[in-house]
Design a protein around this motif. Structure first.
Motif, PDB file in Angstrom:
ATOM      1  N   UNK B 180      67.576  14.571  26.807  1.00  0.00           N
ATOM      2  CA  UNK B 180      68.425  14.785  27.883  1.00  0.00           C
ATOM      3  C   UNK B 180      68.026  13.783  29.060  1.00  0.00           C
ATOM      4  N   UNK B 181      66.789  13.638  29.353  1.00  0.00           N
ATOM      5  CA  UNK B 181      66.130  12.770  30.415  1.00  0.00           C
ATOM      6  C   UNK B 181      66.609  11.339  30.326  1.00  0.00           C
ATOM      7  N   UNK B 183      68.998  10.212  28.106  1.00  0.00           N
ATOM      8  CA  UNK B 183      70.314  10.029  28.339  1.00  0.00           C
ATOM      9  C   UNK B 183      70.781   9.878  30.004  1.00  0.00           C
ATOM     10  N   UNK B 184      70.206  10.875  30.654  1.00  0.00           N
ATOM     11  CA  UNK B 184      70.453  10.693  32.102  1.00  0.00           C
ATOM     12  C   UNK B 184      69.936   9.303  32.721  1.00  0.00           C
TER      13      UNK B 184
END
Lengths: 240, 302
Positions: B180-181, B183-184
């Motif tokens: 997720x990090x 992608x962020x």
């Protein structure tokens, strides 16, 4: 003692070209501090420098007595200083829930879900849209998501850069009402605003920033009527 | 019509796709086209070969597993090779890319990756010579599976391994906090810092994943074809085509792009002629980009 104490901060993107030229503010616990000022006064750069996004070349930022002036931006969040940027403040291609979850990296595994549920209780709109891409939210909902995400780590100070920008009057009222609730829950809030009237209505104290320095400080309730302020910033508009 | 091209295309397509994952991640997260990515494949293959030789020297010759051309030492060596390739990428980033990235001009980083690519390739030629080498010189019998299609046991295992690696990668990107990090960070690096993401960690994760998968793809090419210092360079353009076709930043997109490129190349060889191989792949790439400029799974940002 102030929870956030910024002393004579000098900051700017290019070396030798400071935008923030020795500005000082402080915020006490459970206080809402408003930073006003004419366009180009360096309000946005000032708050970004406190958040660690604009290189600082002088001065000091103390959070609860700890010097965080030159710390990395991501560490400030962990130390309790959260920031909501004005624009592009969500990850548009991630879902609402992922936007919240990604900010929970510093929390214990079990904690993340309960913090997300807390956010949904505070902003029921977000709960309904948890599976949607954040990019499909309306302007007001985006702002809620950005604020909710900043609160996930339970910061002590929440800083916002123009939370009312681009919102309809109805949403502006809603956002400011929420900020007031957040303060009552025990947070300190520092916000930069163009919408002076709405911000001063919930603020305790306010600063007027002119040319990268704080030019005036006063109680929010009376600042609007202060002739010095009128001279500094509101003059042309109010007497027009 | 002989349907053999389907198996050939799937195999080369999955190898291209596996390599393209690293390219698409580096492009979307570190914001530059890493032309040294193909050389990570070659270094991974040679690194693995060296570990296989070391194991052979220690324990003597080992029998291959079942009908496969290789035994357990290769699996162990491939894992070691993935770690070594990841370290190589991290060292290269520390020595070269990180310093240039800070200056903010991505074209300089791209040019540096060209240089790194040449240096890495020359170093391989210097150490191992430019003549091809093999994990195994045995010849495998292809098993008929109907419709005139034949497949070797090695090929079956490589396809299965690719599916496992790609699925694992996809789940990692979607479900894990690090994924997720990443992608962020690819969507908005400065906002990532604001929400408390350690961006140096994201950069490291990107290199480790990209290089490890490049090594896996390199080892597979080594098993199925041969090992040469130029093996990565030959796959570089198809890998970039796959990453762009699938949509920059998308792991499933890179793999699907790889399969489309692989299958269309194999079909072109069989149906039109081997000289049209690259042309067909790029014609498809251009056709897709005309209809969907962001690639198959790519989404316009903001």
């Amino acid at each position: 003692m102030s929870i956030l104490d910024v002393k004579c901060l000098i900051a700017g993107y290019e070396p030798g070209l400071s935008i923030v030229k020795g500005a000082s503010i402080h915020a006490d616990e459970r206080e809402i501090v408003v930073i006003l000022g004419p366009n180009g006064a360096g309000k946005s750069s000032f708050i970004k420098a406190i958040a660690g996004l604009v290189p600082v070349t002088g001065g000091q930022v103390l959070l609860d007595g700890h010097d965080i002036t030159y710390g990395a931006a991501h560490l400030r969040v962990r130390q309790g200083l959260a920031f909501v940027p004005q624009t592009d403040n969500i990850f548009p291609l991630m879902t609402v829930e992922e936007n919240l979850r990604v900010a929970g990296g510093v929390l214990q595994r079990g904690e993340v879900q309960s913090r997300i549920d807390e956010t949904y209780t505070m902003f029921p709109d977000l709960a309904r849209q948890r599976k949607l891409a954040a990019g499909s939210l309306s302007g007001g909902q985006r702002q809620m998501l950005a604020v909710g995400r900043a609160l996930i780590v339970h910061p002590r100070v929440l800083m916002l850069d123009e939370p009312s920008a681009g919102l309809s009057p109805k949403f502006v009222e809603l956002v400011f009402a929420r900020l007031n609730e957040i303060r009552r829950a025990g947070l300190t809030i520092v916000l930069v605003e163009q919408n002076a009237r709405a911000a001063l209505a919930i603020g305790d104290r306010a600063y007027v920033l002119v040319e990268g320095r704080e030019a005036h400080e006063g109680r929010a309730a009376t600042l609007w009527d202060d002739p010095v302020v009128a001279e500094l910033y509101l003059g042309q508009r109010r007497h027009a | 019509m002989n349907l053999q091209f389907i198996v050939d295309g799937l195999i080369s397509g999955s190898l291209i796709g596996l390599g393209a994952i690293g390219i698409t991640l580096t492009y979307s997260i570190l914001r530059f086209s890493n032309f040294a990515h193909g050389d990570f494949m070659a270094w991974g293959a040679y690194g693995t070969l060296s570990v296989v030789a070391a194991i052979g020297a220690l324990v003597g010759t080992t029998a291959p597993m079942g009908a496969l051309s290789f035994g357990w030492p290769l699996i162990l060596a491939a894992i070691a090779g993935m770690i070594m390739t990841a370290c190589l990428a991290l060292v290269l980033d520390w020595l070269l890319f990180a310093r240039l990235r800070d200056r903010g001009q991505s074209i300089i980083v791209v040019m540096a990756s060209f240089g790194a690519s040449m240096a890495l390739r020359s170093l391989l030629e210097f150490i191992f010579t430019s003549s091809p080498t093999y994990f195994s010189r045995g010849i495998q019998m292809a098993i008929p599976i109907g419709f005139g299609i034949r497949i070797t046991p090695d090929q079956m295992v490589m396809l299965a391994t690719t599916i496992i690696l790609v699925t694992a990668m996809h789940l990692f990107m979607q479900r894990s906090q690090t994924g997720r990090e990443m992608r962020a960070y690819s969507q908005n690096p400065s906002l990532a810092r604001v929400v408390g993401i350690d961006t140096a960690r994201v950069v490291r994760a990107t290199w480790i994943i990209g290089a490890a998968l490049a090594c896996a793809a390199g080892v597979m090419v080594g098993i199925l074809v041969q090992i040469r210092p130029l093996m990565g360079l030959d796959l570089l353009l198809p890998m970039f085509a796959a990453a762009i076709l699938g949509g920059i930043g998308s792991v499933p997109g890179a793999v699907l792009g790889g399969l489309i490129i692989g299958l269309s190349e194999a079909a072109a060889v069989q149906l039109i002629g081997a000289e049209w191989r690259a042309a067909i792949a790029f014609a498809i790439l251009m056709a897709v980009l005309l209809v969907r400029p962001t690639g198959l799974f790519g989404r316009a940002e903001r």
